[in-house]
Scaffold this active site. Structure first.
Site, short mmCIF file in Angstrom:
data_model
loop_
_atom_site.label_atom_id
_atom_site.label_comp_id
_atom_site.label_asym_id
_atom_site.label_seq_id
_atom_site.Cartn_x
_atom_site.Cartn_y
_atom_site.Cartn_z
N ASP A 31 0.84 -1.20 0.00
CA ASP A 31 0.00 0.00 0.00
C ASP A 31 0.87 1.25 0.00
O ASP A 31 1.87 1.33 0.73
CB ASP A 31 -0.95 0.01 1.21
CG ASP A 31 -2.09 0.98 1.02
OD1 ASP A 31 -3.23 0.53 0.83
OD2 ASP A 31 -1.85 2.21 1.06
N ASN A 86 -12.87 -2.90 2.90
CA ASN A 86 -13.81 -1.81 2.99
C ASN A 86 -14.85 -2.01 1.88
O ASN A 86 -14.49 -2.27 0.73
CB ASN A 86 -13.10 -0.47 2.81
CG ASN A 86 -12.16 -0.17 3.96
OD1 ASN A 86 -12.44 -0.52 5.11
ND2 ASN A 86 -11.02 0.44 3.67
N GLN A 93 -13.99 3.01 1.65
CA GLN A 93 -13.57 2.48 0.35
C GLN A 93 -13.41 3.63 -0.63
O GLN A 93 -14.30 4.47 -0.79
CB GLN A 93 -14.59 1.46 -0.19
CG GLN A 93 -14.07 0.77 -1.45
CD GLN A 93 -14.99 -0.34 -1.96
OE1 GLN A 93 -16.10 -0.52 -1.45
NE2 GLN A 93 -14.53 -1.06 -2.96
N HIS A 99 -10.31 -5.29 -3.11
CA HIS A 99 -8.94 -5.53 -2.64
C HIS A 99 -8.99 -5.82 -1.15
O HIS A 99 -9.74 -5.19 -0.40
CB HIS A 99 -8.04 -4.31 -2.91
CG HIS A 99 -8.62 -3.04 -2.42
ND1 HIS A 99 -9.61 -2.36 -3.10
CD2 HIS A 99 -8.38 -2.31 -1.30
CE1 HIS A 99 -9.95 -1.28 -2.42
NE2 HIS A 99 -9.23 -1.22 -1.32
N HIS A 101 -7.07 -5.60 2.32
CA HIS A 101 -5.94 -5.00 3.05
C HIS A 101 -5.39 -6.08 3.98
O HIS A 101 -6.12 -6.62 4.82
CB HIS A 101 -6.40 -3.83 3.92
CG HIS A 101 -6.95 -2.66 3.16
ND1 HIS A 101 -6.22 -1.53 2.92
CD2 HIS A 101 -8.16 -2.44 2.60
CE1 HIS A 101 -6.95 -0.65 2.25
NE2 HIS A 101 -8.14 -1.18 2.04
P1 5GP Z 1 -9.77 1.56 0.14
O1 5GP Z 1 -9.79 2.91 0.80
O2 5GP Z 1 -10.50 1.60 -1.19
O3 5GP Z 1 -10.22 0.41 1.00
O4 5GP Z 1 -8.25 1.25 -0.16
C1 5GP Z 1 -7.55 1.76 -1.23
C2 5GP Z 1 -6.10 1.64 -0.85
O5 5GP Z 1 -5.33 1.75 -2.03
C3 5GP Z 1 -5.62 2.74 0.10
O6 5GP Z 1 -5.09 2.14 1.27
C4 5GP Z 1 -4.58 3.49 -0.71
O7 5GP Z 1 -3.49 3.92 0.08
C5 5GP Z 1 -4.17 2.47 -1.75
N1 5GP Z 1 -3.75 3.06 -3.02
C6 5GP Z 1 -4.44 3.97 -3.75
N2 5GP Z 1 -3.78 4.26 -4.87
C7 5GP Z 1 -2.65 3.50 -4.85
C8 5GP Z 1 -1.55 3.38 -5.76
O8 5GP Z 1 -1.46 4.01 -6.82
N3 5GP Z 1 -0.56 2.51 -5.40
C9 5GP Z 1 -0.62 1.77 -4.25
N4 5GP Z 1 0.41 0.95 -4.02
N5 5GP Z 1 -1.64 1.87 -3.38
C10 5GP Z 1 -2.63 2.73 -3.68
#
Ligand code: 5GP
Length: 118
Positions: A31, A86, A93, A99, A101
């Protein structure tokens, strides 16, 4: 057709990421904004919006996501991990491509705290 998600663009190598695992159906990356000593993302390549659609459409793939999470937690921490999906904007999310975590500590890292989710 909707735009490919940011994770599909990582699979296509259009956006750089630290790729830790990849097979035909799954990719795992670190992440970019870690919320735990070890914070990895396990991502089915097929775009389902949330884990709910993934579980309904392809439970074997969801089981594979869990197994990859275990493998990565063993490789990158002490083998114990939190698995967080999420599901919905109000839960945090931001990327609507399912995805997991994988949040972990232990080993050379500090352990996760009891009573917090990240
Ligand atoms: P969500 O908030 O949708 O559950 O999680 C999305 C996750 O993707 C976040 O923890 C964010 O830091 C990660 N993320 C978003 N864009 C990128 C990216 O371009 N590269 C990586 N490695 N992680 C990303």
């Amino acid at each position: 057709m909707s735009e490919p998600s940011i994770f599909t663009r990582i699979v296509a190598r259009e956006i750089p990421a630290e790729i830790l695992f990849e097979n035909e159906r799954i990719i795992a990356i670190r992440d970019i904004n870690p919320q735990a000593p070890v914070h990895l993302l396990v991502i089915p390549k097929q775009e389902y919006p949330t884990v709910v659609e993934l579980a309904a459409a392809d439970p074997a793939l969801l089981a594979e996501v869990v197994a990859v999470g275990q493998q990565l937690a063993t490789e990158h921490a002490n083998g114990e991990f939190r698995l967080v999906f999420n599901s919905g904007a109000s839960t945090g999310q931001t990327v609507f491509h399912v995805h997991a975590h994988v949040l972990s500590g232990g080993g050379e890292f500090p352990a996760l705290k009891e009573g917090s989710l990240a």
